[in-house]
Design a protein around this motif. Structure first.
Motif, PDB file in Angstrom:
ATOM      1  N   THR A 149       0.809  -1.218   0.000  1.00  0.00           N
ATOM      2  CA  THR A 149       0.000   0.000   0.000  1.00  0.00           C
ATOM      3  C   THR A 149       0.840   1.266   0.000  1.00  0.00           C
ATOM      4  O   THR A 149       0.494   2.236  -0.668  1.00  0.00           O
ATOM      5  N   ASN A 150       1.936   1.269   0.739  1.00  0.00           N
ATOM      6  CA  ASN A 150       2.752   2.482   0.761  1.00  0.00           C
ATOM      7  C   ASN A 150       3.221   2.834  -0.655  1.00  0.00           C
ATOM      8  O   ASN A 150       3.157   3.990  -1.082  1.00  0.00           O
ATOM      9  N   TYR A 151       3.647   1.835  -1.373  1.00  0.00           N
ATOM     10  CA  TYR A 151       4.123   2.070  -2.739  1.00  0.00           C
ATOM     11  C   TYR A 151       2.975   2.497  -3.649  1.00  0.00           C
ATOM     12  O   TYR A 151       3.077   3.497  -4.367  1.00  0.00           O
ATOM     13  N   GLY A 182       3.435   6.695  -1.281  1.00  0.00           N
ATOM     14  CA  GLY A 182       3.984   7.090   0.021  1.00  0.00           C
ATOM     15  C   GLY A 182       2.975   7.725   0.953  1.00  0.00           C
ATOM     16  O   GLY A 182       3.332   8.187   2.041  1.00  0.00           O
TER      17      GLY A 182
END
Lengths: 349, 470
Positions: B245-247, B251
């Motif tokens: 999810t971060n990617y 971010g």
């Protein structure tokens, strides 16, 4: 001519004497509110039409699931939420929910075209868009994942005692995933503040509800977990908003989760690559002619004396905004190659 | 003739336990199914049930006695309405034994028929508590060291982080009222209450998703899997939801969560409960994967994992929970993620391992030292991101390498280390790198087959001889 027996239109009475939410009332919107619903729904419609066009032109790749036909659901429900504290999560058909949250169409369209200015910096695409600022938690590509994740958001609301409610949207297809029921169980067990919204557009990709669901009245799917469910006309934005009010009252009172089954319909295929051969053109046309959510609001506005001419400027403004988002999305640059390696991890190790 | 009641084994690895309480007294009439006593180990408490009937004639081990060896006679029963002469010899009639476990113990005690020895397991060859011979450079000089089990170290790490940060909570099956299936969460419910120590239904996919969602919503969940075998049901959320999810959000959306629990082979539990998922998770960008060996690393790395802004898969080992090591007595012992550690220095060969394999490697190194081969042993500690530098530095010095992994050979951490040696250390190699891994089969139940399937120090010694051409 003999009278046919009176047919009850109301939902069957509950089987137990447990407390149930009230039957929702159709929302009584002011003219301003109706105009805002009209504007938002039309924005979604025009945006999605444009996205479909850009997909055809090769500007958008991969999977692209359009929300056309279902606009009343996101607009009606989200208009009832408190943007300061409530959170929203959905699956891959997420453009409409983001627009209903007032997220800039340019950022969404630029994500669809995979550009650095996209809301996920071009790294997410159609199915993976987020706005933590707006408490919109995606945008998830795995069917049903958002139900457990949304239950986790509700867990966080309760843990933080922030008074917020999570709204987790999923489709009739996801309603058959096991994790949905694992989540239902925990949500009721722990009385989590969550509204489960089943957007029943009647087809899980190409499989109709009747071909996939032993219990096709999806609002009943929470019964064995003691979660009450309400079936809602998802083509009527005022019915959607009215249901949201009732659901929010239930959840905010600490009574635990609730299910809203929104009976809706998507005009387009499951995704851009789906020719939708599993249903007749007549079926789709009948829906468009008789149940279109935007036409429905128009009629309501007419009743209040708003004329076609008075709506024109709104439509023009939307066309302009959508065209602008498309132009922007086509022209703004792709991510820098160095972005390939950023955002994999937050920390440096 | 009197029937002997023997100290039962509660698990295949149990060697001794505490006779916590007698629930009967001498002279009582015993019926089959009566609860006679409570037996405790550091892992579990169990009721000791009668199989035979008669009168409890003598209690031989008083309640409250610690360290009672499995198989010790703890009491005798006089057979029902019969004196000694009327009873056939107990040894010839296994039915005359007390509980089922005891029967097994008695058989194997006697067994010279080539059958399995008492509660035998191939994991015995793994469960070393060999300590590092090189002090961890992270420990300040002069620090007092205290003896702590891996289990306690993990619990202390969680408790300290929960005290420091109200967003941290523990969720999983049996973590609260039961005090942890393996007692790792013992005492946490008492200190932190039901809001922060949460028993879940048996619903791994669901609670992994709930935890991940809670992390996205700003909390710091520690999700315990009773074992990582059950996390297979939840792997979708670990990989698709937590790791990516971060990617995917450019971010925006973080997921600071720890998935922890025992990983790798356990004793005599068969294939579905014995598997090393290290290589699986370590292949996924977006995850941190940690697999500590001793108690100090377990504590220092779990604290780091809980503080990390990234999703962490923290792989423990059930066979190590009860092992005792020295842990620095510091207010805040936190280790850096992504740093391997040289646990034994040597110049002739580098042995790379992680988790329980480190003990096997250390044991092999000791044997080798007796034969004049000085092995350097590296504990990777973190599997992703992998500390290539420490591995390559050591290779530069020794020019020979063996990788030891309690896991399958194909697509393993060992394969990865071999690749790194090939790609980045080729000029330093005087011999091909050799892997010592489990056999390429599902882990069998039978004691003899289980032994054959798992790594041993002897196999490591043989591999080292191969790469050193001895």
């Amino acid at each position: 001519m003999a009278k046919s027996p009176a047919k009850s239109l109301s939902v069957e009475p509950p089987v137990t004497n447990r407390e149930r939410p009230n039957e929702p009332k159709r929302f009584e919107a002011s003219k301003e509110q109706l105009l805002e619903f009209y504007r938002q729904m039309l924005l979604i419609r025009r945006f999605e039409e444009k996205a479909g066009q850009l997909y055809g032109l090769g500007f958008i790749g991969g999977f692209c699931h359009l929300y056309i036909g279902q606009e009343a659901v996101a607009v009606g429900l989200q208009s009832a939420l408190d943007g300061e504290k409530d959170s929203v999560i959905t699956g891959y058909r997420d453009h409409g929910h983001m627009l209903a949250y007032g997220i800039d169409p340019k950022e969404i369209m630029a994500e669809l075209t995979g550009r650095a200015a996209g809301i996920s910096r071009g790294k997410g695409g159609s199915m993976h868009m987020f706005s933590t600022e707006k408490k919109f938690y995606g945008g998830h590509g795995i069917v049903g994942a958002q139900v457990s994740l949304g239950t986790g958001l509700a867990f966080a609301h309760k843990y933080n005692e922030d008074g917020g409610v999570a709204m987790a949207y999923f489709g009739d297809g996801a309603a058959n995933q096991g994790q949905v029921y694992e989540s239902f169980n925990m949500a009721e067990l722990w009385k989590l503040p969550i509204i489960y919204v089943i957007e029943n557009n009647q087809y899980a990709m190409g499989t109709s509800v009747n071909r996939s669901s032993a219990e096709d009245q999806l609002y009943k799917r929470g019964e064995s977990f003691r979660i009450p469910g309400i079936q809602v006309d998802g083509m009527d934005v005022l019915a959607c908003r009215g249901a949201a009010e009732e659901a929010l009252a239930w959840v905010r009172a600490g009574k635990g989760p609730i299910i809203l089954e929104m009976k809706t319909y998507r005009y387009r295929g499951h995704s851009m690559s789906d020719p939708a051969k599993y249903r007749s053109r007549d079926e789709v046309q009948a829906m468009r002619d008789n149940s279109d959510p935007i036409e429905g609001v128009k009629k309501e506005l007419e009743k209040l004396g708003v004329t076609e001419d008075q709506l024109k400027p709104i439509e023009q403004e939307i066309r302009r905004a959508v065209n602008e988002s498309a132009d922007f999305a086509e022209q703004t640059p792709e991510p820098d190659p160095a972005e390939l390696y950023t955002d994999v991890l937050v920390g440096t190790y | 003739m009197a029937i002997e009641l023997k100290m039962p084994a509660l698990s295949p690895t149990m060697e001794e336990g505490t006779l916590a309480k007698w629930l009967v007294k001498e002279g009582d009439t015993i019926r089959s199914g009566d609860i006679l006593a409570e037996i405790e180990t550091d892992k579990a408490t169990m009721e000791f049930e009668a199989v035979d009937e008669g009168t409890l004639s003598k209690i031989l081990v008083a309640e409250g006695t610690d360290g009672v060896k499995v198989g010790t006679v703890i009491a005798t029963i006089a057979g029902e309405g019969a004196d000694a002469s009327a009873e056939p010899a107990a040894a010839q009639a296994p039915k005359a034994e007390a509980p089922a476990q005891e029967q097994k113990a008695a058989e194997s005690d006697a067994g010279e028929d080539g059958g399995p020895k008492k509660a035998d397991s191939g994991t015995k060859q793994l469960a070393s508590d060999k300590a590092a011979s090189v002090a961890d450079p992270e420990v300040p000089a002069g620090t007092e060291m205290v003896k702590v089990t891996v289990r306690e170290a993990l619990r202390d790490a969680m408790a300290e982080e929960m005290r420091a940060d109200g967003r941290v909570f523990v969720m999983g099956e049996e973590v609260a009222e039961y005090q942890g299936a393996y007692k790792v969460t013992q005492g946490l419910l008492d200190e932190f209450g039901a809001k922060r120590v949460i028993d879940t239904p048996i619903t791994e996919y669901g609670f992994a998703g709930v935890g991940t969602g809670a992390a996205m919503g700003g909390l710091r969940p520690i999700i315990e899997f009773m074992t990582f075998n059950f996390a297979m049901q939840a792997i979708d959320h670990i990989i698709n939801s937590a790791a990516k999810t971060n990617y995917m959000s450019g971010g925006q959306m973080r997921c600071p969560i720890v998935f922890r629990g025992p990983n790798g082979a356990a004793s005599r539990v068969g294939a579905q409960h014995s598997q090393n998922y290290g290589p699986w998770y370590a292949s996924v960008p977006g995850l941190i994967v940690i697999a500590p060996y001793d108690a100090a690393d377990a504590k220092g790395l779990l604290k780091a994992a809980i503080r990390s802004e990234d999703p962490v898969v923290f792989l423990e080992n059930e066979l190590m929970y009860g092992r005792t090591f020295e842990v620095p007595k510091l207010d805040d012992w936190v280790l850096p993620i992504g740093k391997a550690r040289i646990v034994r220095e040597g110049k002739d060969v580098t042995i790379v391992s992680y988790s329980i394999g480190v003990g096997v490697a250390l044991e092999a190194a000791e044997t080798l030292a007796g034969e004049g081969v000085e092995a350097e042993v590296i504990d990777l500690r973190t599997l992703r991101p992998l500390d290539k530098e420490t591995v390559l530095e050591s290779l530069k010095k020794t020019n020979r390498m063996v990788v030891v992994e309690e896991g399958w050979p194909a697509c393993s951490i060992a394969s990865e280390i071999v690749t790194i040696a090939m790609e980045e250390g080729f000029d330093d190699l005087d011999a091909p790198v050799v892997r010592v891994t489990n056999e390429d089969v599902p882990l069998p139940y039978a004691a003899n087959l289980e032994k054959l399937a798992l790594i041993t120090a002897d196999k490591v010694v043989a591999a080292v001889k191969k790469v050193t051409y001895r």
